[in-house]
Structure formats: C-alpha cells, structure tokens
Design a protein around this motif. Structure first.
Motif, mmCIF file in Angstrom:
data_model
loop_
_atom_site.group_PDB
_atom_site.id
_atom_site.type_symbol
_atom_site.label_atom_id
_atom_site.label_comp_id
_atom_site.label_asym_id
_atom_site.label_seq_id
_atom_site.Cartn_x
_atom_site.Cartn_y
_atom_site.Cartn_z
ATOM 1 N N VAL A 1 0.854 -1.185 0.000
ATOM 2 C CA VAL A 1 0.000 0.000 0.000
ATOM 3 C C VAL A 1 0.889 1.233 0.000
ATOM 4 O O VAL A 1 1.869 1.312 0.747
ATOM 5 N N VAL A 2 0.561 2.205 -0.831
ATOM 6 C CA VAL A 2 1.400 3.399 -0.973
ATOM 7 C C VAL A 2 1.073 4.418 0.113
ATOM 8 O O VAL A 2 -0.089 4.680 0.406
ATOM 9 N N GLY A 3 2.123 4.977 0.724
ATOM 10 C CA GLY A 3 1.956 6.112 1.629
ATOM 11 C C GLY A 3 1.526 5.739 3.031
ATOM 12 O O GLY A 3 1.540 4.575 3.459
ATOM 13 N N GLU A 4 1.100 6.760 3.769
ATOM 14 C CA GLU A 4 0.717 6.621 5.171
ATOM 15 C C GLU A 4 -0.420 5.642 5.362
ATOM 16 O O GLU A 4 -0.575 5.038 6.425
ATOM 17 N N ALA A 5 -1.213 5.442 4.293
ATOM 18 C CA ALA A 5 -2.387 4.578 4.391
ATOM 19 C C ALA A 5 -2.043 3.145 4.763
ATOM 20 O O ALA A 5 -2.886 2.417 5.291
ATOM 21 N N GLY A 6 -0.814 2.697 4.526
ATOM 22 C CA GLY A 6 -0.454 1.320 4.823
ATOM 23 C C GLY A 6 0.047 1.083 6.234
ATOM 24 O O GLY A 6 0.340 -0.057 6.599
ATOM 25 N N MET A 7 0.136 2.145 7.033
ATOM 26 C CA MET A 7 0.766 2.021 8.345
ATOM 27 C C MET A 7 -0.022 1.118 9.294
ATOM 28 O O MET A 7 0.547 0.259 9.977
ATOM 29 N N ALA A 8 -1.338 1.277 9.334
ATOM 30 C CA ALA A 8 -2.151 0.493 10.269
ATOM 31 C C ALA A 8 -2.073 -0.995 9.961
ATOM 32 O O ALA A 8 -2.018 -1.828 10.870
ATOM 33 N N ALA A 9 -2.047 -1.335 8.669
ATOM 34 C CA ALA A 9 -1.975 -2.753 8.293
ATOM 35 C C ALA A 9 -0.646 -3.362 8.705
ATOM 36 O O ALA A 9 -0.592 -4.502 9.182
ATOM 37 N N GLY A 10 0.451 -2.621 8.522
ATOM 38 C CA GLY A 10 1.752 -3.126 8.951
ATOM 39 C C GLY A 10 1.813 -3.330 10.447
ATOM 40 O O GLY A 10 2.348 -4.337 10.942
ATOM 41 N N HIS A 11 1.259 -2.384 11.185
ATOM 42 C CA HIS A 11 1.209 -2.488 12.645
ATOM 43 C C HIS A 11 0.408 -3.715 13.068
ATOM 44 O O HIS A 11 0.823 -4.481 13.948
ATOM 45 N N ALA A 12 -0.748 -3.915 12.406
ATOM 46 C CA ALA A 12 -1.600 -5.061 12.747
ATOM 47 C C ALA A 12 -0.900 -6.373 12.436
ATOM 48 O O ALA A 12 -1.006 -7.346 13.197
ATOM 49 N N ALA A 13 -0.167 -6.427 11.327
ATOM 50 C CA ALA A 13 0.532 -7.660 10.954
ATOM 51 C C ALA A 13 1.576 -8.039 11.986
ATOM 52 O O ALA A 13 1.696 -9.218 12.375
ATOM 53 N N LEU A 14 2.336 -7.066 12.462
ATOM 54 C CA LEU A 14 3.362 -7.359 13.460
ATOM 55 C C LEU A 14 2.734 -7.741 14.800
ATOM 56 O O LEU A 14 3.225 -8.645 15.486
ATOM 57 N N LEU A 15 1.654 -7.073 15.182
ATOM 58 C CA LEU A 15 0.959 -7.438 16.422
ATOM 59 C C LEU A 15 0.437 -8.867 16.362
ATOM 60 O O LEU A 15 0.413 -9.571 17.379
ATOM 61 N N ALA A 16 0.017 -9.293 15.157
ATOM 62 C CA ALA A 16 -0.506 -10.648 14.983
ATOM 63 C C ALA A 16 0.606 -11.663 14.735
ATOM 64 O O ALA A 16 0.328 -12.833 14.460
ATOM 65 N N ASP A 17 1.866 -11.223 14.826
ATOM 66 C CA ASP A 17 3.047 -12.077 14.654
ATOM 67 C C ASP A 17 3.102 -12.711 13.264
ATOM 68 O O ASP A 17 3.518 -13.858 13.108
ATOM 69 N N LYS A 18 2.686 -11.948 12.252
ATOM 70 C CA LYS A 18 2.851 -12.394 10.881
ATOM 71 C C LYS A 18 4.253 -12.020 10.396
ATOM 72 O O LYS A 18 4.893 -11.117 10.930
ATOM 73 N N ILE A 19 4.722 -12.692 9.359
ATOM 74 C CA ILE A 19 5.890 -12.209 8.627
ATOM 75 C C ILE A 19 5.427 -10.993 7.836
ATOM 76 O O ILE A 19 4.398 -11.043 7.151
ATOM 77 N N LEU A 20 6.150 -9.889 7.945
ATOM 78 C CA LEU A 20 5.783 -8.679 7.228
ATOM 79 C C LEU A 20 6.849 -8.385 6.178
ATOM 80 O O LEU A 20 7.975 -8.005 6.496
ATOM 81 N N ALA A 21 6.488 -8.613 4.907
ATOM 82 C CA ALA A 21 7.343 -8.239 3.781
ATOM 83 C C ALA A 21 6.795 -6.915 3.286
ATOM 84 O O ALA A 21 5.733 -6.868 2.666
ATOM 85 N N TYR A 22 7.484 -5.838 3.579
ATOM 86 C CA TYR A 22 6.848 -4.545 3.371
ATOM 87 C C TYR A 22 7.588 -3.699 2.339
ATOM 88 O O TYR A 22 8.804 -3.622 2.307
ATOM 89 N N ALA A 23 6.776 -3.087 1.454
ATOM 90 C CA ALA A 23 7.279 -2.081 0.527
ATOM 91 C C ALA A 23 6.755 -0.714 0.924
ATOM 92 O O ALA A 23 7.018 0.271 0.245
ATOM 93 N N ASN A 24 5.999 -0.672 2.019
ATOM 94 C CA ASN A 24 5.408 0.573 2.494
ATOM 95 C C ASN A 24 6.386 1.246 3.448
ATOM 96 O O ASN A 24 6.274 1.149 4.667
#
Length: 399
Positions: free
Chosen positions: A114-137
C-alpha cells in the motif's frame, strides 16, 4: 532488537506460505503476484486488497483462488465487478477491512504494498498478529518506526524496497556491532546534474521518466526530487540501528549496485543485480532460502562500467530536509511524510511546481513542534494537521 534470527532458532517457513497481498494492483503488488505465479507450490495467495481497482482485484482473486478480498475505497461497494468473485470469497470495504486482512488466522505473511501513510495500520496489525511482514510501504517505518520496530521479532520483518532488501542481504550472518556505515544507493533520477534553475521548469511528465526503474507515479516523483532517498535514510536508521549521518546516499546511475554496507575493518559488501523488483520481493518471501531467478540475470562481461557520484543536497533540497527530520526524530518524520505526499500529488496534478515540493516540506517543518511518538492515534493527528498546513501552502502558491 536484531532483524535476524540465529541459525539454531530460525523456524522453518510454512509451505506453501499463505500470503495477504495488500495493494495488489500497484507496481509492487503486481510484481508480487508474478513471483507467486512462478512458485505455485511455495506460495498461496489467500487475501488481496486494492484501493479502488475492483476489476483488477476480482481478476486476481479468480486467478489465485483467494478467499478474502478488500477495497479500501468504501464507495466501491456496489461495483458490479464483485459479482464475479469466486464462490465463498469474502469481501470487505474501507481501510479497516484492509487492516483485518493482515490479521487473518490463515495468513502467514503480509506483503504490504500500500502506498503512503495509508499502509501504516496494516503493517502495525501484521506485526501485532506475529505475521511475517514483507513490506514495501516505507512510510510505515518512517512515520511509526518507534512503534513498529519493537514489535518485530527476528526474521519476521523483511524490507522489499530494493535498497533495504540489499542491505538486509549484506548483513545476514554479520554481527550488529561490526557495521560502520551504510551506503544507500540511488540512480539520481531523471534530473541528475541539473541546476535549480532548470528544475524550476520541469514538468510531471519529465519527472515520471525514471532512467532505470518502472514504479508507481508517486514513488517515481519522489525519486526525481530525492525525497524518496531521504525517507529511505530514516527507514534504514530504524531498521539497522544506524545514525542518520552514518547512512550515506551514493548515486549509482546504472542501478546495478542496490546498496552496500561497510564494516569497522574497512571491508565493504554490496548486493548487485538486475533492476527488477521481483528479486527483492522473492527474497523477502523465500528467506532464509533462495529460489530460482525471477528475472534475467546480468551478464557482467557485457555490462557497461558502473559509476558513482555524490547526491547534491543543495540542488535537491528535499533530501536535506527529510534527513534533518530524521535527526530531529519523534513526530517530525510523520509531518514531513504527510507534507511530501500532499506536495507530490499537487505537482502531479499541475497545481504546483517541482521546487514547490521542497518549499511545502520546509513550511510544514517550520510549523511542527516534534514530540516523542506515543501511539498510532497521535501520529494520525500529526498527519492530518500536517496535511492541512501543506494544502494551505500549495493553495497559496496557486492563488
């Protein structure tokens, strides 16, 4: 906390690795899906999201048999494309629906494109849920690195940006205390070598003509202003624990050296390869393994010489301003990121000039008093306030 697990504690990744690809219709998202096509036995696309490109979302869901999709633009709820979703595929609307994809129990890895600030909440949620986060955001780490980095267990946060993925690869197996400097490479963009007088006359079409990479419009303009490189300096600071002034921006026009790391003994390691984001994407999904090349390898016997240069921070002032925001730290990077997004969009729309992007960023910095980062809610307030100031500065230019 180190990004790298020790070999004896490194858990095996599930096979197939079940993915949520957020922003699947953008440049990184589409290249991620291409990697998935090449490895159907290793990667399974469970969930997909877009902002508003519903037809592309449905087409991808049908191709990969995905069971969950979301459109961030809630006004697309009645889009007829959704009538063609696979049977049993669940669909959600709005930003929260996108974030919920990152938390699904049947997702192992979240690709956040997700481009820009809009992707921040999803990245935060992924780490809280202990997912692997491969991020381009990158904006999520630039803005909220103080919140996200403590959540990242070793081996669970892997950058997809070519430069930071390159640094990550160079540091695998190395000691944290042995790193002396990061050499963060960039092509220099389409305006390398120009004067400020020349930059005052460039158009959005000129700025979108990147010399070596094919990317989305927003990030391509960021590369032209070198704002992207300033954001990447802050990102590298958070990821690898280096001071802003220990991260040097190095112009590498051919985009063959994707970044380098220098150790305390003077040794330097570099990651080289084609200008193809699928290599970085695949590495983030395959780590700690390596799979077959997703792009044509470089024939180094037939390559033109690689060259190096220094980034001109006086001519390209966005780089200097954003690096200064990184030194100030706290909520200042959040303010700067918001200002850049507003000014970047205004330039693409023809509502301000190329050098006005720098002017807007400087104006927002002057209007911001940095504070320690405490929560996503606080950052949302800083972001909204900074966008309001930035819009007023753009409007003043248009008046």
């Amino acid at each position: 906390m180190s990004l790298f697990p020790s070999p004896d504690t490194r858990p095996a990744r599930p096979r197939p690795l079940r993915l949520a690809v957020l922003g699947c219709s953008g440049s990184i998202g589409m290249q991620t899906l291409d990697v998935c096509r090449q490895h159907p036995d290793r990667l399974k696309v469970v969930a997909l999201s877009v902002d508003s490109s519903c037809r592309a979302l449905v087409a991808a869901a049908r191709e990969f048999g995905s069971t969950h999709v979301a459109a961030a633009d809630a006004s697309r709820r009645a889009d007829p494309a959704f009538l063609e979703l696979p049977a049993g595929c669940e669909v959600g609307f709005g930003p929260q629906a996108v974030t919920e994809l990152a938390e699904l129990p049947d997702v192992d890895c979240v690709v956040n494109a997700v481009v820009g600030e809009a992707g921040m909440a999803a990245g935060h949620a992924a780490l809280l849920a202990d997912k692997i986060l491969a991020y381009a955001n990158k904006e999520s780490i630039v803005v909220a690195g103080d919140l996200l980095m403590p959540l990242a267990r070793p081996g669970r946060l892997i950058p997809v940006d070519s430069e930071h993925n390159a640094i990550y690869q160079c540091l695998v197996g190395e000691g944290d205390s042995d790193l002396a400097r990061i050499w963060l490479t960039c092509s220099g963009g389409p305006f390398y070598g120009m004067t400020r007088g020349q930059l005052a006359c460039v158009t959005p079409a000129d700025a979108l003509a990147h010399p070596t990479w094919t990317m989305g419009a927003k990030i391509t303009i960021d590369c032209a202003t070198l704002a992207n490189k300033g954001l990447e300096v802050i990102e590298a600071h958070h990821l690898f624990g280096m001071g802003v002034d220990d991260i040097r921006v190095l112009v590498q026009r051919q985009s063959r050296i994707h970044s380098m790391v220098e150790f305390i003994d003077g040794s330097v390691k570099a990651q080289l390869g084609p200008s193809d984001m699928r290599i970085a994407i695949q590495y983030a999904l395959s780590y700690p393994e390596r799979w077959g090349a997703p792009a044509t390898p470089v024939d180094w016997c037939r390559e033109a010489p690689v060259t190096f240069g220094e980034a001109d921070e006086k001519t390209f002032g966005c780089l200097a301003l954003i690096k200064e925001a990184g030194r100030i730290a706290g909520t200042m990077p959040c303010a700067v990121n918001a200002a850049n997004e507003v000014a970047n969009e205004a330039f693409r729309a023809g509502r301000c000039g190329f050098l006005d992007i720098e002017r807007v960023i400087a104006g927002v910095m002057d209007a911001t008093e940095a504070a320690p980062v405490e929560s996503l809610g606080q950052l949302a307030e800083v972001d909204a306030r900074s966008r309001e100031v930035a819009r007023s500065l753009v409007d003043a230019r248009c008046a």
